[in-house]
Motif scaffolding. Structure first.
Motif, mmCIF file in Angstrom:
data_model
loop_
_atom_site.group_PDB
_atom_site.id
_atom_site.type_symbol
_atom_site.label_atom_id
_atom_site.label_comp_id
_atom_site.label_asym_id
_atom_site.label_seq_id
_atom_site.Cartn_x
_atom_site.Cartn_y
_atom_site.Cartn_z
ATOM 1 N N PHE A 39 0.830 -1.209 0.000
ATOM 2 C CA PHE A 39 0.000 0.000 0.000
ATOM 3 C C PHE A 39 0.864 1.258 0.000
ATOM 4 O O PHE A 39 0.555 2.229 -0.707
ATOM 5 C CB PHE A 39 -0.920 0.004 1.226
ATOM 6 N N GLY A 40 1.947 1.256 0.783
ATOM 7 C CA GLY A 40 2.840 2.407 0.811
ATOM 8 C C GLY A 40 3.466 2.686 -0.542
ATOM 9 O O GLY A 40 3.591 3.847 -0.964
ATOM 10 N N ILE A 41 3.848 1.626 -1.247
ATOM 11 C CA ILE A 41 4.443 1.802 -2.575
ATOM 12 C C ILE A 41 3.400 2.310 -3.561
ATOM 13 O O ILE A 41 3.700 3.124 -4.447
ATOM 14 C CB ILE A 41 5.044 0.475 -3.062
ATOM 15 N N SER A 42 2.156 1.850 -3.410
ATOM 16 C CA SER A 42 1.112 2.239 -4.363
ATOM 17 C C SER A 42 0.779 3.722 -4.305
ATOM 18 O O SER A 42 0.263 4.271 -5.278
ATOM 19 C CB SER A 42 -0.158 1.408 -4.114
ATOM 20 N N ILE A 43 1.042 4.377 -3.169
ATOM 21 C CA ILE A 43 0.759 5.818 -3.057
ATOM 22 C C ILE A 43 2.054 6.635 -3.083
ATOM 23 O O ILE A 43 2.096 7.756 -2.586
ATOM 24 C CB ILE A 43 -0.039 6.128 -1.774
ATOM 25 N N THR A 44 3.112 6.056 -3.646
ATOM 26 C CA THR A 44 4.393 6.741 -3.767
ATOM 27 C C THR A 44 4.618 7.169 -5.208
ATOM 28 O O THR A 44 4.160 6.501 -6.144
ATOM 29 C CB THR A 44 5.548 5.823 -3.312
ATOM 30 N N ASP A 45 5.327 8.262 -5.388
ATOM 31 C CA ASP A 45 5.670 8.726 -6.725
ATOM 32 C C ASP A 45 6.571 7.713 -7.412
ATOM 33 O O ASP A 45 7.474 7.131 -6.791
ATOM 34 C CB ASP A 45 6.366 10.080 -6.631
ATOM 35 N N GLU A 46 6.351 7.482 -8.703
ATOM 36 C CA GLU A 46 7.099 6.470 -9.448
ATOM 37 C C GLU A 46 8.598 6.777 -9.481
ATOM 38 O O GLU A 46 9.423 5.880 -9.314
ATOM 39 C CB GLU A 46 6.558 6.396 -10.886
ATOM 40 N N LYS A 47 8.960 8.025 -9.653
ATOM 41 C CA LYS A 47 10.380 8.383 -9.704
ATOM 42 C C LYS A 47 11.050 8.139 -8.356
ATOM 43 O O LYS A 47 12.205 7.708 -8.287
ATOM 44 C CB LYS A 47 10.537 9.850 -10.113
ATOM 45 N N THR A 48 10.336 8.407 -7.279
ATOM 46 C CA THR A 48 10.891 8.169 -5.946
ATOM 47 C C THR A 48 11.131 6.687 -5.716
ATOM 48 O O THR A 48 12.146 6.294 -5.135
ATOM 49 C CB THR A 48 9.926 8.712 -4.867
ATOM 50 N N VAL A 49 10.206 5.857 -6.165
ATOM 51 C CA VAL A 49 10.383 4.405 -6.030
ATOM 52 C C VAL A 49 11.589 3.943 -6.837
ATOM 53 O O VAL A 49 12.378 3.104 -6.377
ATOM 54 C CB VAL A 49 9.108 3.669 -6.478
ATOM 55 N N THR A 50 11.757 4.503 -8.037
ATOM 56 C CA THR A 50 12.877 4.113 -8.883
ATOM 57 C C THR A 50 14.216 4.514 -8.265
ATOM 58 O O THR A 50 15.196 3.753 -8.311
ATOM 59 C CB THR A 50 12.734 4.746 -10.273
#
Length: 302
Positions: A39-50
Motif C-alpha cells: 500500500f505504501g508503494i502504491s501511493i508513492t511517486d514512481e520516480k521516488t520508487v525508482t
C-alpha cells in the motif's frame, strides 16, 4: 517460604503465555507488513520508487498509480460486478454440490459408496489434459463467452468432497440420523434440518476456499472469455499489467523520445492493482473466521 508445586506451574504457564503472545504478535506483524508495504508503494511517486527503492512510508505521496488503474473506471466497476456475481453464485453452487455429493459417501448404509468414492479419487490422480477440457466446455457444453465459463470449472473439487465426507463421518453421530428416521423424517429433511446446521465449521471453511478461488481466478477468462463486458476483475487487472509491461518495454527501446511512455507508473501501478484486487476479499474473511479454525481441524478429533 518455598513455593508450592501449583504456584511453580502457574508461573511457568504465565511465562509460556507471554512468550507465545510475543511470538504470535511478531508473526502477525510479519504477515501484515508486506500488505502495508504494498500500500505504501502504491501511493508513492514512481520516480521516488525508482531512485529510493521500496519504503513503507512514502517520501513523496502520489495517487497517479490509482489514477492510471482507474482510467477506465467503468470497466473496473463492471469487472467488480462480474467478479462479485461469479464469486457469490459459484461459491454457493459449489458448496451445495460438494455437500450433497459428500453426504452419501459418509453413510455406511449407502450401497454404492465405494464406487462414488473411487470416482473422486480417480479425478484427483488423473486428468485428460488442457485440450480435451477446453473442447468439452466449448464444443459440448457451449459455454464460451458466457458467465458460466467462470463458474463451472470450480464447481466440484475432489479434495473438498473428501473433507466434507470426513467431517460428516467423524463429527455427526449416526444415532441422530437413526432417531430422525424413527420420527419419520425423509433423507432430504435429515440433510437440510440436521446435517447442514451441524456442519457449519466445515461449510464455512470450504466456502472460504471457494470464495478465494472464484475471486482470484483469471485463468478461466483467459481461456473462454473474449467479450470485454464479461471480464472479471483479476483478468482485467492482468490485461492492464500486460499493457504496462508492453508500454514500459517500448519506453526503454525508444529512449527519451516519448515522454508519455516514460512517465507510466509501472511499479506503483502494479502495487495499486494488488490493493484494488485484495481489498474486498480481506473484508470478507472476518465473516468466516468464527468457524475457520474449527473447520481446519476436521477429522483430527472425534
Amino acid at each position: 517460604m518455598r513455593k508450592s508445586k501449583f504456584q511453580e506451574v502457574t508461573m511457568i504457564s504465565k511465562k509460556a503465555d507471554i512468550i507465545l503472545n510475543i511470538f504470535m504478535l511478531l508473526l502477525a506483524l510479519a504477515c501484515i507488513y508486506p500488505l502495508l508495504l504494498v500500500f505504501g508503494i502504491s501511493i508513492t511517486d514512481e520516480k521516488t520508487v525508482t531512485l529510493e527503492g521500496y519504503k513503507l512510508i512514502p517520501q513523496v505521496v502520489s495517487f497517479k498509480a490509482y489514477e492510471y488503474v482507474f482510467t477506465d473506471a467503468v470497466d473496473i466497476f463492471r469487472a467488480y460486478g462480474v467478479t462479485i456475481f461469479v464469486t457469490i453464485v459459484g461459491s454457493i453452487t459449489s458448496l451445495s454440490v460438494i455437500s450433497l455429493y459428500a453426504y452419501p459417501l459418509s453413510r455406511k448404509d449407502f450401497r454404492y459408496r465405494k464406487h462414488f468414492t473411487l470416482l473422486v479419487f480417480f479425478t484427483m490422480l488423473f486428468n485428460a489434459g488442457l485440450v480435451p477440457w477446453y473442447m468439452v466446455y466449448t464444443n459440448v457444453l457451449h459455454i464460451k463467452d458466457t458467465i458460466f465459463a467462470m463458474i463451472l470449472p470450480g464447481l466440484m473439487t475432489p479434495l473438498y468432497v473428501l473433507i466434507m465426507r470426513t467431517f460428516y463421518s467423524t463429527t455427526i453421530p449416526e444415532s441422530i440420523i437413526e432417531a430422525a428416521k424413527v420420527d419419520g423424517a425423509s433423507e432430504f429433511k435429515i440433510f437440510t434440518s440436521i446435517i447442514l446446521p451441524l456442519s457449519k465449521p466445515s461449510l464455512a471453511t470450504i466456502g472460504l476456499f471457494n470464495v478465494l478461488y472464484y475471486w482470484n481466478d483469471w485463468y478461466a477468462p483467459l481461456l473462454f472469455i473474449t467479450d470485454e463486458k464479461l471480464y472479471n476483475l483479476q483478468y482485467l487487472l492482468y490485461r492492464i499489467n500486460q499493457s504496462i509491461t508492453y508500454l514500459t518495454s517500448q519506453s526503454n527501446s525508444l529512449g527519451n523520445v516519448s515522454e508519455l511512455l516514460a512517465n507510466i507508473p509501472s511499479q506503483t501501478a502494479r502495487m495499486a492493482m494488488a490493493i484494488v484486487a485484495i481489498g474486498p476479499i480481506v473484508l470478507a474473511y472476518p465473516f468466516f473466521q468464527k468457524y475457520f479454525v474449527e473447520g481446519l481441524t476436521v477429522g483430527s478429533i472425534k
